[in-house]
Design a protein around this motif. Structure first.
Motif, PDB file in Angstrom:
ATOM      1  N   ARG A  27       0.830  -1.193   0.000  1.00 36.79           N
ATOM      2  CA  ARG A  27       0.000   0.000   0.000  1.00 36.79           C
ATOM      3  C   ARG A  27       0.870   1.250   0.000  1.00 36.79           C
ATOM      4  O   ARG A  27       1.759   1.392   0.833  1.00 36.79           O
ATOM      5  CB  ARG A  27      -0.898   0.007   1.234  1.00 36.79           C
ATOM      6  N   LYS A  28       0.568   2.154  -0.941  1.00 36.44           N
ATOM      7  CA  LYS A  28       1.365   3.367  -1.055  1.00 36.44           C
ATOM      8  C   LYS A  28       0.939   4.368   0.010  1.00 36.44           C
ATOM      9  O   LYS A  28      -0.245   4.661   0.174  1.00 36.44           O
ATOM     10  CB  LYS A  28       1.179   3.980  -2.445  1.00 36.44           C
ATOM     11  N   ILE A  29       1.906   4.888   0.748  1.00 34.46           N
ATOM     12  CA  ILE A  29       1.641   5.858   1.808  1.00 34.46           C
ATOM     13  C   ILE A  29       1.781   7.255   1.226  1.00 34.46           C
ATOM     14  O   ILE A  29       2.833   7.620   0.691  1.00 34.46           O
ATOM     15  CB  ILE A  29       2.608   5.653   2.992  1.00 34.46           C
ATOM     16  N   LEU A  30       0.704   8.058   1.331  1.00 38.48           N
ATOM     17  CA  LEU A  30       0.709   9.410   0.783  1.00 38.48           C
ATOM     18  C   LEU A  30       1.114  10.411   1.857  1.00 38.48           C
ATOM     19  O   LEU A  30       0.792  10.256   3.034  1.00 38.48           O
ATOM     20  CB  LEU A  30      -0.680   9.767   0.249  1.00 38.48           C
ATOM     21  N   SER A  31       1.813  11.454   1.438  1.00 37.94           N
ATOM     22  CA  SER A  31       2.191  12.526   2.349  1.00 37.94           C
ATOM     23  C   SER A  31       0.981  13.426   2.608  1.00 37.94           C
ATOM     24  O   SER A  31      -0.050  13.313   1.947  1.00 37.94           O
ATOM     25  CB  SER A  31       3.339  13.346   1.753  1.00 37.94           C
ATOM     26  N   LYS A  32       1.131  14.347   3.568  1.00 35.74           N
ATOM     27  CA  LYS A  32       0.031  15.257   3.891  1.00 35.74           C
ATOM     28  C   LYS A  32      -0.304  16.142   2.699  1.00 35.74           C
ATOM     29  O   LYS A  32      -1.475  16.421   2.427  1.00 35.74           O
ATOM     30  CB  LYS A  32       0.405  16.117   5.103  1.00 35.74           C
ATOM     31  N   ALA A  33       0.730  16.591   1.978  1.00 37.46           N
ATOM     32  CA  ALA A  33       0.492  17.437   0.810  1.00 37.46           C
ATOM     33  C   ALA A  33      -0.261  16.673  -0.282  1.00 37.46           C
ATOM     34  O   ALA A  33      -1.182  17.210  -0.918  1.00 37.46           O
ATOM     35  CB  ALA A  33       1.823  17.952   0.265  1.00 37.46           C
ATOM     36  N   GLN A  34       0.097  15.398  -0.472  1.00 33.11           N
ATOM     37  CA  GLN A  34      -0.596  14.591  -1.481  1.00 33.11           C
ATOM     38  C   GLN A  34      -2.041  14.316  -1.076  1.00 33.11           C
ATOM     39  O   GLN A  34      -2.948  14.328  -1.914  1.00 33.11           O
ATOM     40  CB  GLN A  34       0.162  13.272  -1.674  1.00 33.11           C
ATOM     41  N   LEU A  35      -2.259  14.074   0.226  1.00 33.62           N
ATOM     42  CA  LEU A  35      -3.626  13.857   0.704  1.00 33.62           C
ATOM     43  C   LEU A  35      -4.474  15.113   0.531  1.00 33.62           C
ATOM     44  O   LEU A  35      -5.656  15.046   0.159  1.00 33.62           O
ATOM     45  CB  LEU A  35      -3.608  13.435   2.177  1.00 33.62           C
ATOM     46  N   ALA A  36      -3.870  16.284   0.821  1.00 36.96           N
ATOM     47  CA  ALA A  36      -4.598  17.541   0.660  1.00 36.96           C
ATOM     48  C   ALA A  36      -4.942  17.793  -0.804  1.00 36.96           C
ATOM     49  O   ALA A  36      -6.047  18.230  -1.134  1.00 36.96           O
ATOM     50  CB  ALA A  36      -3.768  18.697   1.223  1.00 36.96           C
ATOM     51  N   ALA A  37      -3.979  17.506  -1.694  1.00 37.88           N
ATOM     52  CA  ALA A  37      -4.232  17.686  -3.127  1.00 37.88           C
ATOM     53  C   ALA A  37      -5.324  16.737  -3.608  1.00 37.88           C
ATOM     54  O   ALA A  37      -6.177  17.118  -4.423  1.00 37.88           O
ATOM     55  CB  ALA A  37      -2.939  17.459  -3.908  1.00 37.88           C
ATOM     56  N   LYS A  38      -5.323  15.518  -3.084  1.00 42.04           N
ATOM     57  CA  LYS A  38      -6.344  14.537  -3.464  1.00 42.04           C
ATOM     58  C   LYS A  38      -7.724  14.981  -2.978  1.00 42.04           C
ATOM     59  O   LYS A  38      -8.716  14.857  -3.713  1.00 42.04           O
ATOM     60  CB  LYS A  38      -5.976  13.176  -2.864  1.00 42.04           C
ATOM     61  N   ALA A  39      -7.788  15.497  -1.755  1.00 44.60           N
ATOM     62  CA  ALA A  39      -9.063  15.963  -1.216  1.00 44.60           C
ATOM     63  C   ALA A  39      -9.578  17.173  -1.996  1.00 44.60           C
ATOM     64  O   ALA A  39     -10.784  17.302  -2.241  1.00 44.60           O
ATOM     65  CB  ALA A  39      -8.916  16.308   0.266  1.00 44.60           C
ATOM     66  N   LYS A  40      -8.661  18.067  -2.370  1.00 43.15           N
ATOM     67  CA  LYS A  40      -9.058  19.253  -3.137  1.00 43.15           C
ATOM     68  C   LYS A  40      -9.602  18.855  -4.504  1.00 43.15           C
ATOM     69  O   LYS A  40     -10.599  19.407  -4.988  1.00 43.15           O
ATOM     70  CB  LYS A  40      -7.853  20.187  -3.294  1.00 43.15           C
ATOM     71  N   LYS A  41      -8.929  17.894  -5.136  1.00 44.61           N
ATOM     72  CA  LYS A  41      -9.380  17.415  -6.447  1.00 44.61           C
ATOM     73  C   LYS A  41     -10.763  16.780  -6.346  1.00 44.61           C
ATOM     74  O   LYS A  41     -11.618  16.974  -7.224  1.00 44.61           O
ATOM     75  CB  LYS A  41      -8.369  16.415  -6.995  1.00 44.61           C
ATOM     76  N   LYS A  42     -10.994  16.028  -5.270  1.00 43.80           N
ATOM     77  CA  LYS A  42     -12.289  15.389  -5.061  1.00 43.80           C
ATOM     78  C   LYS A  42     -13.376  16.425  -4.811  1.00 43.80           C
ATOM     79  O   LYS A  42     -14.515  16.288  -5.284  1.00 43.80           O
ATOM     80  CB  LYS A  42     -12.198  14.417  -3.883  1.00 43.80           C
ATOM     81  N   ALA A  43     -13.029  17.487  -4.061  1.00 44.01           N
ATOM     82  CA  ALA A  43     -14.005  18.535  -3.771  1.00 44.01           C
ATOM     83  C   ALA A  43     -14.384  19.306  -5.033  1.00 44.01           C
ATOM     84  O   ALA A  43     -15.538  19.723  -5.200  1.00 44.01           O
ATOM     85  CB  ALA A  43     -13.447  19.494  -2.718  1.00 44.01           C
ATOM     86  N   LEU A  44     -13.423  19.517  -5.921  1.00 46.06           N
ATOM     87  CA  LEU A  44     -13.715  20.228  -7.165  1.00 46.06           C
ATOM     88  C   LEU A  44     -14.644  19.425  -8.059  1.00 46.06           C
ATOM     89  O   LEU A  44     -15.442  19.996  -8.817  1.00 46.06           O
ATOM     90  CB  LEU A  44     -12.409  20.537  -7.905  1.00 46.06           C
ATOM     91  N   LYS A  45     -14.545  18.091  -7.995  1.00 42.39           N
ATOM     92  CA  LYS A  45     -15.398  17.247  -8.816  1.00 42.39           C
ATOM     93  C   LYS A  45     -16.807  17.133  -8.247  1.00 42.39           C
ATOM     94  O   LYS A  45     -17.731  16.735  -8.964  1.00 42.39           O
ATOM     95  CB  LYS A  45     -14.795  15.836  -8.933  1.00 42.39           C
ATOM     96  N   ALA A  46     -16.954  17.450  -6.949  1.00 42.13           N
ATOM     97  CA  ALA A  46     -18.267  17.309  -6.314  1.00 42.13           C
ATOM     98  C   ALA A  46     -19.268  18.268  -6.941  1.00 42.13           C
ATOM     99  O   ALA A  46     -18.932  19.396  -7.323  1.00 42.13           O
ATOM    100  CB  ALA A  46     -18.153  17.576  -4.811  1.00 42.13           C
ATOM    101  N   ARG A  47     -20.487  17.829  -7.020  1.00 41.76           N
ATOM    102  CA  ARG A  47     -21.533  18.644  -7.627  1.00 41.76           C
ATOM    103  C   ARG A  47     -21.921  19.773  -6.691  1.00 41.76           C
ATOM    104  O   ARG A  47     -22.145  19.571  -5.506  1.00 41.76           O
ATOM    105  CB  ARG A  47     -22.756  17.773  -7.926  1.00 41.76           C
ATOM    106  N   LYS A  48     -21.988  20.997  -7.233  1.00 49.27           N
ATOM    107  CA  LYS A  48     -22.324  22.171  -6.444  1.00 49.27           C
ATOM    108  C   LYS A  48     -23.527  22.865  -7.067  1.00 49.27           C
ATOM    109  O   LYS A  48     -23.825  22.685  -8.245  1.00 49.27           O
ATOM    110  CB  LYS A  48     -21.136  23.128  -6.359  1.00 49.27           C
ATOM    111  N   ASN A  49     -24.224  23.697  -6.252  1.00 46.96           N
ATOM    112  CA  ASN A  49     -25.378  24.384  -6.801  1.00 46.96           C
ATOM    113  C   ASN A  49     -24.933  25.510  -7.724  1.00 46.96           C
ATOM    114  O   ASN A  49     -23.781  25.956  -7.703  1.00 46.96           O
ATOM    115  CB  ASN A  49     -26.277  24.925  -5.675  1.00 46.96           C
TER     116      ASN A  49
END
Length: 291
Positions: free
Chosen positions: A42-64
């Motif tokens: 299992r690949k261990i992600l750094s805090k910066a990579q986790l933050a970038a992944k969360a930001k990317k996921k939030a941008l894809k989320a549907r917004k009003n």
């Protein structure tokens, strides 16, 4: 022997089918090569990579559709009234987001709207006072009045209250024991909030008929601000009044009735207001541009 039996048709159909299944059953292969083991790690992600992944996921989320659009207050009210046309008793909710930095006190205060939008809650008031001030506090409507003997009851939960007041003579004796109990709950008497005062009667009278507002740990303040059936002018008046109260509490606007700060204490730190949104039960959250 089985082949011989099959040749002479001495096995029944079920037995011959089971024997065939055992011979043709696939065998599981266990791979222990370095390539396969490397894929299983299992690949261990750094805090910066986790933050970038969360930001990317939030941008894809549907917004009003109003997520990045700002409106003037009157236009936002019109949109929400159209959405809630079948619900005249629905409430507008005002959301104020502040830039709450580490070490900054969570903003809070009390207010009374020009036209109330909700039933006011009754506070249970505990007062540290003695002598004449204690008698005046009881007559003014305080629920619990006493001296240092109340400290143990507060710590063990016997004395429950939503508002704690004390006279100036009691603030130093009660702080060492109650600071760690009431402080995290935002209930510790404080001169800055006006809950340490010798004018107990005046403060209790001010509490009657007012509501409390308080931000959460992220600095977000939420409150019902008006009803859908209110005239637009009343909704605007309530919003403007509440924003003025919050701006004064966060240091964005000076309160003309507040006492002048001493030079040695310095000016009150400012907690910036980043966003103001107006929403309803079924409507979207609309950013207000003219706050």
């Amino acid at each position: 022997m089985s082949a011989t039996l099959r040749s002479f048709n001495l096995l029944c159909r079920q037995c011959s089918g089971a024997l065939f299944a055992l011979k043709s059953a696939p065998q599981r292969q266990f791979h222990t090569t370095r390539v396969i083991l490397a894929r299983q790690e299992r690949k261990i992600l750094s805090k910066a990579q986790l933050a970038a992944k969360a930001k990317k996921k939030a941008l894809k989320a549907r917004k009003n559709i109003y997520e990045h659009e700002k409106m003037k207050l009157d236009d936002a009210i019109a949109v929400l009234r159209a959405v809630e046309v079948a619900s005249p008793n629905a409430s507008y909710e005002l959301v104020v987001k502040t830039d709450l930095k580490n070490g900054t006190t969570i903003p809070k205060g009390r207010y009374i709207l020009p036209r109330e939008a909700k039933t006011q809650s009754q506070d249970r008031i505990l007062v540290f006072a003695e002598g004449r001030l204690a008698e005046e506090a009881k007559k003014a409507g305080a629920d619990i009045v006493g001296g240092l003997e109340l400290i143990d009851g507060i710590i063990n939960g016997r004395h429950q209250a939503t508002m704690f007041l004390c006279t100036r003579a009691f603030i130093r004796p009660i702080t060492p024991k109650l600071g760690r109990v009431l402080g995290p709950r935002g209930l510790m008497p404080s001169e800055r909030r006006g809950t340490v005062t010798d004018d107990i009667v005046g403060y209790i009278r001010k509490l009657k008929g007012t509501s409390e507002w308080k931000g959460d740990k992220a600095g977000t303040i939420r409150t019902p601000i008006a009803k859908m059936h209110f005239p637009v002018a009343d909704v605007v008046k309530n919003v403007r009044y509440f924003l003025t109260v919050v701006k004064r509490a966060t240091g964005n606007q000076r309160d003309p009735d507040a006492p002048v700060e001493k030079k040695e204490t310095g000016p009150k730190p400012v907690t910036a207001i980043t966003r103001v949104l107006l929403s309803s039960r079924q409507g979207p959250g609309i950013q207000i541009s003219d706050f």
